[in-house]
Design a protein around this motif. Sequence first.
Motif, mmCIF file in Angstrom:
data_model
loop_
_atom_site.group_PDB
_atom_site.id
_atom_site.type_symbol
_atom_site.label_atom_id
_atom_site.label_comp_id
_atom_site.label_asym_id
_atom_site.label_seq_id
_atom_site.Cartn_x
_atom_site.Cartn_y
_atom_site.Cartn_z
ATOM 1 N N MET A 62 0.809 -1.220 0.000
ATOM 2 C CA MET A 62 0.000 0.000 0.000
ATOM 3 C C MET A 62 0.843 1.272 0.000
ATOM 4 O O MET A 62 0.341 2.351 -0.275
ATOM 5 N N GLU A 63 2.127 1.143 0.336
ATOM 6 C CA GLU A 63 3.010 2.312 0.349
ATOM 7 C C GLU A 63 3.468 2.622 -1.069
ATOM 8 O O GLU A 63 3.674 1.703 -1.853
ATOM 9 N N ASP A 64 3.686 3.851 -1.375
ATOM 10 C CA ASP A 64 4.294 4.244 -2.645
ATOM 11 C C ASP A 64 3.688 3.439 -3.796
ATOM 12 O O ASP A 64 4.375 2.706 -4.505
ATOM 13 N N THR A 65 2.367 3.592 -3.982
ATOM 14 C CA THR A 65 1.678 2.670 -4.882
ATOM 15 C C THR A 65 2.186 2.731 -6.329
ATOM 16 O O THR A 65 2.235 1.716 -6.993
ATOM 17 N N GLU A 66 2.609 3.926 -6.787
ATOM 18 C CA GLU A 66 3.092 4.002 -8.183
ATOM 19 C C GLU A 66 4.393 3.221 -8.354
ATOM 20 O O GLU A 66 4.540 2.431 -9.290
ATOM 21 N N GLY A 67 5.324 3.441 -7.414
ATOM 22 C CA GLY A 67 6.598 2.741 -7.470
ATOM 23 C C GLY A 67 6.424 1.238 -7.324
ATOM 24 O O GLY A 67 7.050 0.454 -8.044
ATOM 25 N N THR A 68 5.565 0.846 -6.383
ATOM 26 C CA THR A 68 5.308 -0.579 -6.158
ATOM 27 C C THR A 68 4.723 -1.219 -7.411
ATOM 28 O O THR A 68 5.128 -2.311 -7.817
ATOM 29 N N LEU A 69 3.783 -0.502 -8.013
ATOM 30 C CA LEU A 69 3.138 -0.990 -9.224
ATOM 31 C C LEU A 69 4.169 -1.256 -10.318
ATOM 32 O O LEU A 69 4.163 -2.303 -10.973
ATOM 33 N N GLN A 70 5.087 -0.288 -10.486
ATOM 34 C CA GLN A 70 6.126 -0.432 -11.520
ATOM 35 C C GLN A 70 7.030 -1.628 -11.253
ATOM 36 O O GLN A 70 7.304 -2.422 -12.147
ATOM 37 N N THR A 71 7.497 -1.743 -9.987
ATOM 38 C CA THR A 71 8.395 -2.843 -9.653
ATOM 39 C C THR A 71 7.688 -4.186 -9.831
ATOM 40 O O THR A 71 8.268 -5.138 -10.358
ATOM 41 N N CYS A 72 6.437 -4.251 -9.404
ATOM 42 C CA CYS A 72 5.699 -5.508 -9.521
ATOM 43 C C CYS A 72 5.484 -5.884 -10.982
ATOM 44 O O CYS A 72 5.539 -7.063 -11.346
ATOM 45 N N GLU A 73 5.249 -4.886 -11.821
ATOM 46 C CA GLU A 73 5.127 -5.139 -13.248
ATOM 47 C C GLU A 73 6.420 -5.750 -13.797
ATOM 48 O O GLU A 73 6.394 -6.709 -14.570
ATOM 49 N N ARG A 74 7.549 -5.161 -13.375
ATOM 50 C CA ARG A 74 8.841 -5.649 -13.865
ATOM 51 C C ARG A 74 9.114 -7.061 -13.346
ATOM 52 O O ARG A 74 9.673 -7.897 -14.051
ATOM 53 N N LEU A 75 8.712 -7.326 -12.095
ATOM 54 C CA LEU A 75 8.881 -8.675 -11.557
ATOM 55 C C LEU A 75 8.054 -9.672 -12.377
ATOM 56 O O LEU A 75 8.524 -10.749 -12.728
ATOM 57 N N GLY A 76 6.810 -9.264 -12.679
ATOM 58 C CA GLY A 76 5.950 -10.135 -13.477
ATOM 59 C C GLY A 76 6.541 -10.399 -14.849
ATOM 60 O O GLY A 76 6.457 -11.513 -15.367
ATOM 61 N N SER A 77 7.191 -9.375 -15.418
ATOM 62 C CA SER A 77 7.708 -9.515 -16.788
ATOM 63 C C SER A 77 8.879 -10.489 -16.859
ATOM 64 O O SER A 77 9.158 -11.045 -17.921
ATOM 65 N N ILE A 78 9.575 -10.733 -15.737
ATOM 66 C CA ILE A 78 10.651 -11.729 -15.784
ATOM 67 C C ILE A 78 10.151 -13.119 -15.368
ATOM 68 O O ILE A 78 10.907 -14.081 -15.312
ATOM 69 N N GLY A 79 8.863 -13.199 -15.032
ATOM 70 C CA GLY A 79 8.252 -14.513 -14.838
ATOM 71 C C GLY A 79 8.180 -15.019 -13.404
ATOM 72 O O GLY A 79 7.774 -16.160 -13.170
ATOM 73 N N VAL A 80 8.568 -14.160 -12.434
ATOM 74 C CA VAL A 80 8.442 -14.608 -11.039
ATOM 75 C C VAL A 80 7.046 -14.245 -10.516
ATOM 76 O O VAL A 80 6.369 -13.395 -11.082
ATOM 77 N N LYS A 81 6.630 -14.936 -9.456
ATOM 78 C CA LYS A 81 5.282 -14.719 -8.922
ATOM 79 C C LYS A 81 5.316 -13.787 -7.717
ATOM 80 O O LYS A 81 6.353 -13.547 -7.112
ATOM 81 N N LEU A 82 4.132 -13.278 -7.392
ATOM 82 C CA LEU A 82 4.010 -12.307 -6.309
ATOM 83 C C LEU A 82 2.897 -12.729 -5.352
ATOM 84 O O LEU A 82 1.835 -13.164 -5.776
ATOM 85 N N SER A 83 3.182 -12.580 -4.049
ATOM 86 C CA SER A 83 2.208 -12.949 -3.023
ATOM 87 C C SER A 83 2.049 -11.786 -2.050
ATOM 88 O O SER A 83 3.015 -11.084 -1.760
ATOM 89 N N ILE A 84 0.840 -11.570 -1.548
ATOM 90 C CA ILE A 84 0.622 -10.524 -0.536
ATOM 91 C C ILE A 84 0.581 -11.187 0.838
ATOM 92 O O ILE A 84 -0.338 -11.952 1.150
ATOM 93 N N ASP A 85 1.596 -10.871 1.649
ATOM 94 C CA ASP A 85 1.789 -11.457 2.977
ATOM 95 C C ASP A 85 0.937 -10.700 4.004
ATOM 96 O O ASP A 85 0.607 -9.529 3.795
ATOM 97 N N ASP A 86 0.620 -11.381 5.091
ATOM 98 C CA ASP A 86 -0.130 -10.767 6.203
ATOM 99 C C ASP A 86 -1.412 -10.110 5.701
ATOM 100 O O ASP A 86 -1.800 -9.040 6.181
ATOM 101 N N PHE A 87 -2.061 -10.756 4.750
ATOM 102 C CA PHE A 87 -3.245 -10.154 4.147
ATOM 103 C C PHE A 87 -4.379 -10.065 5.172
ATOM 104 O O PHE A 87 -4.615 -10.985 5.942
ATOM 105 N N GLY A 88 -5.070 -8.927 5.141
ATOM 106 C CA GLY A 88 -6.176 -8.693 6.060
ATOM 107 C C GLY A 88 -5.818 -7.695 7.141
ATOM 108 O O GLY A 88 -6.685 -7.207 7.857
ATOM 109 N N THR A 89 -4.512 -7.389 7.264
ATOM 110 C CA THR A 89 -4.084 -6.448 8.299
ATOM 111 C C THR A 89 -4.053 -5.016 7.761
ATOM 112 O O THR A 89 -3.963 -4.064 8.522
ATOM 113 N N GLY A 90 -4.103 -4.865 6.454
ATOM 114 C CA GLY A 90 -4.082 -3.522 5.858
ATOM 115 C C GLY A 90 -5.423 -3.210 5.218
ATOM 116 O O GLY A 90 -6.430 -3.840 5.540
#
Length: 291
Positions: free
Chosen positions: A156-184
Amino acid sequence: AAKRSGGSAYAFFEPHMNAGVREQIELQRDLRLALDRGELALHYQPKINSARGVITGVEALVRWQHPVRGMLSPGLFIPVAERFGLINALGNWVIEEACRQAHAWRDQGLQIRVAINLSVHQLRQEDLVPRIQRALQQHALDPALLIFEITESVAMEDTEGTLQTCERLGSIGVKLSIDDFGTGYSSLSYLRRLQVSQLKIDQSFVQDLEHSADARAIVEAVVQLAHALGLSVVAEGVETAAQRDVLTALHCDELQGYLYARPMTAMVMGDWAANIGRPQGLAFTESVFLE
Ligand code: C2E
Ligand code: MG
Ligand code: MG
Ligand code: MG
């Protein structure tokens, strides 16, 4: 203030500093040396498919064998690393070591998904994605074997930057998980934009499951929404058979917790995975099988 000779700029003490700050300063001084001295280690905790009872992967959890204080937990030193600018060095070591281990396990016939925790500063690190890519190439790993866990509050922090980094992570084929979900307070539509493939329900909800109808309702809603969006759901901190049964009935995809196994060294993890499902296997409370 007594400036210590030979230390870094941070290594001085003021009389008004409380024990917490003093401890942090001592820890950061030691942590600077810990990487070079090989005092850090990764332990691994399995994730289990709830419906089929098979191991789906492991999460890497960092430990510090402090020369004087013994084994320290990340809850103690990760905040110190973040505060004193050491988190990228530590995080880069974790990525490299987890990839090395995944490769070593594969050589032993154990093809296994590895989850790596990322802190907020790492997401802002310029060369995070090329680094991950290099580690993958160096160890000849399929990118889909890596899943990066970022906490919901970090997402939830720095949503634009996070969005960009996550896009780049996705583009190299690694997966993404949201930890401690429900606390934010993240919206699922935002998580969808992050191209997340997994939600990890925070252990506080899992603990309340047996006695709280509210916790059950929340978990049920999260699972249904996640599935509607094509995401899988993991529950962390599963300690009892009753929790497992409720989570399985609510169609939570994967379970992780002391009920199955505590975080283990890479060697014990390898043995555990090799022996599960066999009658002479290592002691564990639940039957789990290798896919
Ligand atoms: P996390 O990623 O949410 O990890 C779950 C924590 O719950 C781990 O604590 C794990 O050992 C513990 N746990 C697992 N099963 C159970 C259970 O059944 N009951 C209970 N009570 N606890 C359980 P740990 O290893 O002390 O790690 C704490 C946190 O430190 C992690 O929370 C993660 O946010 C952070 N962390 C760990 N390793 C790394 C790392 O390599 N990099 C970064 N940036 N953070 C890390
Ligand atoms: Mg995690
Ligand atoms: Mg967690
Ligand atoms: Mg947690």
